[in-house]
Design a protein around this motif. Sequence first.
Motif, PDB file in Angstrom:
ATOM      1  N   TYR A 188       0.881  -1.206  -0.111  1.00 24.43           N
ATOM      2  CA  TYR A 188      -0.040   0.177  -0.026  1.00 24.43           C
ATOM      3  C   TYR A 188       0.841   1.259  -0.075  1.00 24.43           C
ATOM      4  CZ  TYR A 188      -4.011   3.281   1.055  1.00 24.43           C
ATOM      5  OH  TYR A 188      -4.782   4.147   0.827  1.00 24.43           O
ATOM      6  N   CYS A 247       0.763   5.402  -0.025  1.00 21.78           N
ATOM      7  CA  CYS A 247      -0.088   6.618   0.339  1.00 21.78           C
ATOM      8  C   CYS A 247       0.240   7.611  -0.734  1.00 21.78           C
ATOM      9  CB  CYS A 247       0.384   7.345   1.607  1.00 21.78           C
ATOM     10  SG  CYS A 247      -0.170   6.491   3.024  1.00 21.78           S
ATOM     11  N   ASN A 295      -3.847   5.196  -2.905  1.00 17.35           N
ATOM     12  CA  ASN A 295      -5.225   6.106  -3.082  1.00 17.35           C
ATOM     13  C   ASN A 295      -4.978   7.470  -3.508  1.00 17.35           C
ATOM     14  OD1 ASN A 295      -3.125   7.011  -0.782  1.00 17.35           O
ATOM     15  ND2 ASN A 295      -4.871   8.334  -0.184  1.00 17.35           N
ATOM     16  N   CYS A 308      -7.208   5.772   4.168  1.00 15.00           N
ATOM     17  CA  CYS A 308      -6.022   4.947   3.782  1.00 15.00           C
ATOM     18  C   CYS A 308      -6.346   3.446   4.425  1.00 15.00           C
ATOM     19  CB  CYS A 308      -4.732   5.267   4.103  1.00 15.00           C
ATOM     20  SG  CYS A 308      -4.142   6.507   3.141  1.00 15.00           S
ATOM     21  N   HIS A 327      -0.354  10.276  10.642  1.00 14.88           N
ATOM     22  CA  HIS A 327      -1.139   9.500   9.680  1.00 14.88           C
ATOM     23  C   HIS A 327      -0.844   8.003   9.943  1.00 14.88           C
ATOM     24  CE1 HIS A 327      -3.332   8.679   5.925  1.00 14.88           C
ATOM     25  NE2 HIS A 327      -2.424   8.141   5.263  1.00 14.88           N
ATOM     26  N   GLU A 334      -3.587   5.238  11.024  1.00 10.43           N
ATOM     27  CA  GLU A 334      -3.994   3.973  10.223  1.00 10.43           C
ATOM     28  C   GLU A 334      -3.778   2.606  11.169  1.00 10.43           C
ATOM     29  OE1 GLU A 334      -2.553   3.286   6.400  1.00 10.43           O
ATOM     30  OE2 GLU A 334      -2.204   5.391   6.103  1.00 10.43           O
TER      31      GLU A 334
END
Length: 493
Positions: free
Chosen positions: A42, A44, A82, A225, A250, A254
């Motif tokens: 993943y 950001c 994302n 996210c 952030h 998450e």
Amino acid sequence: MSVQPTLSGGDRTTKTEIRFHDTMSGQTEPFVPLVPGEVHSYTCGPTVYDFAHIGNFRTFVFQDVLRRYLKSRGFRVIQVMNLTDVDDRIIQKSAAAGVSIREYTDKYIQAYMDDRRALNLEPPEYIARATEHIDDMVELIQRLTAKGFTYTSEGSTYYRIANFPAYGKLSKIDVAGMQTGTRVDMDRYDKDNARDFALWKAHKPGEHFWETPIGPGRPGWHIECAAMALKYLGDTLDIHSGGVDLTFPHHENEIAESEAATGKKFVRYWLHAEHLLIDHEKMSKSLGNFATLRELFSHGHKPSAIRFLLASVPYRRQLNFTPESLQGAASSVERLRNFVSRIRAEKFPEGSSPAIVERAAKAKDEFDRGMADDLNTAQALAAIFDLVRDANTAMDRGEFRKGDAAPVLEVMEMFDAIFAVLRDDDAEKLSALGISPNRHSLSDAEVDAIVAERQAARKRRDFAASDRIRDQLAERGIILEDSRDGGVRWKRK
Ligand SMILES: [Zn+2]
């Protein structure tokens, strides 16, 4: 450095064990994905309120190098990125521009995708717009509420960090002395202001909102996210990456969201790219050293040189971005391209020389060893440039043979599968962005001088000359705006 067969990779050859530095453990560790041969990753992505700047692209290039390397080692990579297309800044800016947030962000998403193509960034398997995943976010918030991790206040829903004892484990902040129950509504805040953060923000008059089972409003940044990562990649991801400034709050948030909801470890390896500095200073709009990719392109810098420079410094080191370092990157790319052209164009004597074949095998091994060592691109590149030097010398001496070309080119292909700079397509890419490659020679000072010349022509009422100069500047992408008082301003197209 231990060399052993990879147990987890899709490749069956004996290669160096891949090791990554994990921010959570603070250690460089062997990389073993959860599912053998498959990497769930993943990334950001950008908040699309403006053009992405060169510091953002340092991280995006690192993420591209990461996925390309894993693919070259035989892994199937499933990467999600994302696009944050709703946040405080987007709401403010779209309102100021008098357009919907969709219309406002579409423009910057398009620009971001174009910039990615210019830098040869491979598209992730999933590109997820936040505004298209509101239901997933609401559902995740409901799961957290059911487990007692949230509370509401004035229509907003907050995450109660006191209920998640592991809070702070990624960024290593100590929340012991913190006052519980204090809240922060902003998405971005520093470690000293660690508080309960907003998962869902109550609708404010004039703001875009969604009507949902948890009330009218919009999501906070951090829930985006977590919701999208869980949706596409499952409860536990192999790799989550981003810029180092995302570690707190952030990524910390998450973790709090996803682990509280699933009860499972969210991420196995956290990879964070260091800052990009411009002339040893942090880039900021107030310092005036803030650069978008387009500005660099229109000042004559090639996409390949920018990509090469961003990829050449290992991601955990600060990267100092200067005109000189860009110049150096451009000549490195030239050197590599010339080398490959030379091998393809020259006629070599029949046969092969064991020394060169061996030299190529050594370069291949050293390149992979550099990359396997937490993506040490500097070490990997050194192996390539050593090979280029030795092979050029062999060619100069007439020692290079026809049969040496294939193994050497194979190394260059392996290099380019990750660095992606050998194709000579810079001009093509710039014109795709509407930037004409032959107008770059004009510096600001040169434009000023030509504009002054035109002003002088206007003053002596030589309008033919004045118009000619205006047209010439337009051809080179400089637009003039005459004001009523006889003054003139110029800008780049
Ligand atoms: Zn994120």
